[in-house]
Design an enzyme around this catalytic site. Structure first.
Site, PDB file in Angstrom:
ATOM      1  N   SER A  47      -3.223 -84.321 -31.379  1.00  0.00           N
ATOM      2  CA  SER A  47      -2.354 -84.502 -32.543  1.00  0.00           C
ATOM      3  C   SER A  47      -1.530 -83.236 -32.793  1.00  0.00           C
ATOM      4  CB  SER A  47      -3.205 -84.902 -33.748  1.00  0.00           C
ATOM      5  OG  SER A  47      -2.390 -85.406 -34.782  1.00  0.00           O
ATOM      6  N   ASP A  98      -2.854 -96.415 -32.515  1.00  0.00           N
ATOM      7  CA  ASP A  98      -2.963 -95.203 -33.345  1.00  0.00           C
ATOM      8  C   ASP A  98      -2.239 -95.457 -34.661  1.00  0.00           C
ATOM      9  OD1 ASP A  98      -2.340 -92.568 -34.423  1.00  0.00           O
ATOM     10  OD2 ASP A  98      -2.855 -91.761 -32.452  1.00  0.00           O
ATOM     11  N   HIS A 136      -6.513 -93.003 -33.594  1.00  0.00           N
ATOM     12  CA  HIS A 136      -6.262 -91.545 -33.581  1.00  0.00           C
ATOM     13  C   HIS A 136      -7.541 -90.722 -33.667  1.00  0.00           C
ATOM     14  CE1 HIS A 136      -3.151 -88.475 -33.799  1.00  0.00           C
ATOM     15  NE2 HIS A 136      -3.760 -87.864 -34.808  1.00  0.00           N
TER      16      HIS A 136
END
Lengths: 276, 276
Positions: free
Chosen positions: B145, B221, B253
């Protein structure tokens, strides 16, 4: 069971469920991993019982068992370690009350109303899971520390339900340990005759175990004096009990220890459940 | 570096260290896994940069990378995601200030004094680790991320230091995302000319990358609109950039996603660092 969360994980699904427990008279939370193979039909189930202070979440997040369960086609259930919530009795100490159910059926006030983790694991939760999930009725059981105590005692008392058993750093002889005597006195009362059903060494000595047993223990575990692995090692050797007790050099009591040997335990159960 | 904790893990050691950072003008914490092979001589190092709200601890506990690093003989460092502490600037939002350093050198008040994560990762921490740990000077870098953004941008700007690069669900185009514009405006000011050095797509378009790139992205996600994987996919295809962009069906995610594909990433780095 009410779905709380669900994440794809190693091709399977890691879910969290809440449900009303009649036995514990309250709401319980659990984690359930289904491997990819569950999409094609029912699979065996490995029970993972957690240790003091843990919820359903610790092992689910830290132990890395899903990878191995996905490889071998096992589901894994991560129950909580006690009933919880505002109306549930508790204690200031980390090792009594919420987070410290010790997998017993409490008989004493104020614990007897909710703290019935033994029946929850042995009767209520298996029934619920079998009704709602793609499981084939083959069960193995493992756990860590207090959960290792739970796994050994529950397996020894219920060999018709649990076909395979292992443990990570289990409390093996709680009637001789401060992780045991304090809690059994509170939950079960001072008559030690009522404690023997919850002591892995006493149960094995009395009933034996027809299968084999895998136990891993960190050789530099900070709680060795409370876990007393020597009591189980001595007993297994004396009884010629089939099994493996491994003293792992350099390992402590943490989830890094559980994660390091998790693959061996999942394989152990997969081999025995498939043959069963 | 001051040792905070150390646990045996997959035959190696998982340590946590604290140290004084000159660049961030404060105390920083990090995790370091050394594989068993480090007992026999220096090993390559994989950098894992974490995402928003994480400390050094999240990936260390949840991602399960140690197993694969032990197999391949890689060390793994888990830096924190920002400076922390009472004297360090912060913001109420989860995505600005402490836990959200974005791997930039801030130039604006109140951030400029402590928030210099780019220099911390590129210069100060490599020097410190090389001085004190059994490392051979081969570095690979990955992250999740915001940390995937850090890994890609830091690798693209420092190909002489980082020989291999990969990312899990990275923010690839922060100058076009609300995970980026808000933070770059705060840390770097409103002149967008100063942002281009911290945008993976802009850097790759300008500089290229001589090696190959591995990116995994969950197809479901919940943050796809902020991550913008299509920008990187399009750019890699247009430039004929060597690499693999994998859209993983059903994954979100979470760290379950990172754990599910961690083995592939560790192997990716191990193969490239050993050949380097």
């Amino acid at each position: 069971m009410e779905l709380v969360s669900q994440n794809r994980c190693f091709g399977g699904t890691q879910s969290v469920y809440r449900h009303r427990s009649e036995i514990c008279d309250g709401e319980m939370t659990l984690g359930l991993f289904l491997p990819p193979q569950a999409a094609n039909g029912p699979v065996p189930l490995l029970w993972y019982l957690s240790g003091l202070t843990c919820t359903h979440e610790n092992a689910m997040i830290k132990a890395g068992l899903q990878r191995h369960a996905a490889e071998h086609g096992l589901a894994v259930v991560f129950p909580d370690t006690s009933p919880r919530g505002e109306g549930v009795a508790d204690d200031q100490a980390y090792d009594l009350g919420q987070g410290a159910g010790f997998y017993v059926n409490a008989t004493q006030r104020p614990w007897a109303r909710h703290f019935r983790m033994y029946d929850y694991i042995v009767t209520e939760l298996p029934t619920l899971l079998m009704e709602e999930q793609p499981l084939n009725g083959q069960h193995g059981i493992t756990g860590h520390s207090m959960g290792g105590h739970g796994a050994l005692t529950i397996a020894f008392r219920n060999p018709e339900l649990f076909r395979s058993v292992s443990a990570f750093a289990p409390i093996v002889n709680p009637t001789r340990s401060d992780w045991g005597r304090k809690q059994f006195s509170a939950y079960l009362g001072d008559d030690e005759a009522h404690w023997v059903d919850y002591d892995a060494c006493l149960l094995l000595a009395e009933r034996g175990w027809a299968g084999d047993i895998l136990i891993d223990q960190g050789a530099t575990d900070q709680f060795l004096d409370l876990l007393r692995p020597e009591a189980m090692a001595n007993l297994m050797a004396e009884r010629r009990q089939a099994g493996v007790m491994r003293m792992q050099a350099g390992y402590d009591h943490s989830y890094y220890f559980v994660a390091s040997f998790g693959e061996d335990h999942v394989r152990w159960h997969a081999e025995r459940l498939k043959a069963a």
